[in-house]
Scaffold this motif. Structure first.
Motif, PDB file in Angstrom:
ATOM      1  N   ALA A   1      -1.140   5.789  28.412  1.00  0.00           N
ATOM      2  CA  ALA A   1      -1.867   6.939  28.954  1.00  0.00           C
ATOM      3  C   ALA A   1      -1.018   7.662  30.004  1.00  0.00           C
ATOM      4  O   ALA A   1      -0.962   8.899  30.022  1.00  0.00           O
ATOM      5  CB  ALA A   1      -3.200   6.498  29.553  1.00  0.00           C
ATOM      6  N   LEU A   2      -0.373   6.911  30.867  1.00  0.00           N
ATOM      7  CA  LEU A   2       0.532   7.520  31.858  1.00  0.00           C
ATOM      8  C   LEU A   2       1.660   8.271  31.170  1.00  0.00           C
ATOM      9  O   LEU A   2       1.991   9.399  31.544  1.00  0.00           O
ATOM     10  CB  LEU A   2       1.123   6.449  32.776  1.00  0.00           C
ATOM     11  N   LEU A   3       2.242   7.654  30.157  1.00  0.00           N
ATOM     12  CA  LEU A   3       3.356   8.280  29.453  1.00  0.00           C
ATOM     13  C   LEU A   3       2.929   9.537  28.695  1.00  0.00           C
ATOM     14  O   LEU A   3       3.663  10.528  28.672  1.00  0.00           O
ATOM     15  CB  LEU A   3       4.004   7.279  28.497  1.00  0.00           C
TER      16      LEU A   3
ATOM     17  N   ASN B   1       7.824  -2.101  35.796  1.00  0.00           N
ATOM     18  CA  ASN B   1       8.440  -3.184  36.568  1.00  0.00           C
ATOM     19  C   ASN B   1       7.579  -4.444  36.510  1.00  0.00           C
ATOM     20  O   ASN B   1       8.102  -5.559  36.392  1.00  0.00           O
ATOM     21  CB  ASN B   1       8.672  -2.736  38.012  1.00  0.00           C
ATOM     22  N   GLY B   2       6.272  -4.270  36.591  1.00  0.00           N
ATOM     23  CA  GLY B   2       5.377  -5.420  36.467  1.00  0.00           C
ATOM     24  C   GLY B   2       5.456  -6.063  35.098  1.00  0.00           C
ATOM     25  O   GLY B   2       5.440  -7.296  34.972  1.00  0.00           O
ATOM     26  N   VAL B   3       5.547  -5.227  34.062  1.00  0.00           N
ATOM     27  CA  VAL B   3       5.686  -5.754  32.699  1.00  0.00           C
ATOM     28  C   VAL B   3       6.995  -6.522  32.567  1.00  0.00           C
ATOM     29  O   VAL B   3       7.035  -7.629  32.021  1.00  0.00           O
ATOM     30  CB  VAL B   3       5.625  -4.593  31.668  1.00  0.00           C
ATOM     31  N   ILE B   4       8.060  -5.943  33.085  1.00  0.00           N
ATOM     32  CA  ILE B   4       9.385  -6.577  33.018  1.00  0.00           C
ATOM     33  C   ILE B   4       9.370  -7.938  33.714  1.00  0.00           C
ATOM     34  O   ILE B   4       9.885  -8.922  33.193  1.00  0.00           O
ATOM     35  CB  ILE B   4      10.455  -5.648  33.624  1.00  0.00           C
TER      36      ILE B   4
ATOM     37  N   GLU C   1      -4.661  -4.046  27.856  1.00  0.00           N
ATOM     38  CA  GLU C   1      -5.015  -3.151  28.972  1.00  0.00           C
ATOM     39  C   GLU C   1      -3.775  -2.517  29.600  1.00  0.00           C
ATOM     40  O   GLU C   1      -3.770  -1.325  29.914  1.00  0.00           O
ATOM     41  CB  GLU C   1      -5.775  -3.914  30.059  1.00  0.00           C
ATOM     42  N   VAL C   2      -2.745  -3.317  29.801  1.00  0.00           N
ATOM     43  CA  VAL C   2      -1.507  -2.816  30.387  1.00  0.00           C
ATOM     44  C   VAL C   2      -0.866  -1.807  29.437  1.00  0.00           C
ATOM     45  O   VAL C   2      -0.388  -0.753  29.863  1.00  0.00           O
ATOM     46  CB  VAL C   2      -0.529  -3.988  30.700  1.00  0.00           C
TER      47      VAL C   2
END
Length: 118
Positions: free
Chosen positions: A99-101, A22-25, A92-93
């Motif tokens: 990593a989460l995925l 959501n932050g990326v979007i 970084e994002v």
């Protein structure tokens, strides 16, 4: 009393990725709505498929939903790669998201395999 899916670590990690996505979007420039839509739908799909799978009683149904969620997570990983390559997100994002995925997919594959043994 929490729902079954709320007890799953993979569900919590999927929500973490959803917040990151959501932050990326929100940071994407105008004219990139098609990529934003794809990431929004796929990241939401991970969370919803985990929840629906956890609520099923049949091992086969659970497995199918967990694998669908894993497919959506893989799709998100590709979108994150696209965004990095197009210089629409920071390294970084990208790394944090991937990593989460990776963790989410690993957990989902284990959950799906566990359903095979039942």
């Amino acid at each position: 009393m929490p729902f079954d899916h709320e007890r799953l670590d993979v569900y919590q990690k999927a929500l973490d990725f959803l917040v990151l996505a959501n932050g990326v979007i929100d940071g994407l420039p105008r004219g990139r709505r098609h990529i934003a839509d794809q990431l929004e739908r796929a990241s939401t799909s991970i969370v919803l498929n985990i929840a629906e799978g956890a609520g099923k009683f049949s091992p086969g149904d659970k497995r199918r939903y967990y694998l669908s969620a894993a497919g959506s997570a893989t799709e998100c990983a590709a979108v994150m790669d696209i965004l990095l390559r197009l210089q629409l997100t920071e390294s970084e994002v990208h790394q944090t998201g991937k990593a989460l995925l990776e963790r989410v997919v690993s957990m989902l594959v284990k959950l799906a395999k566990a359903q095979e043994d039942r």
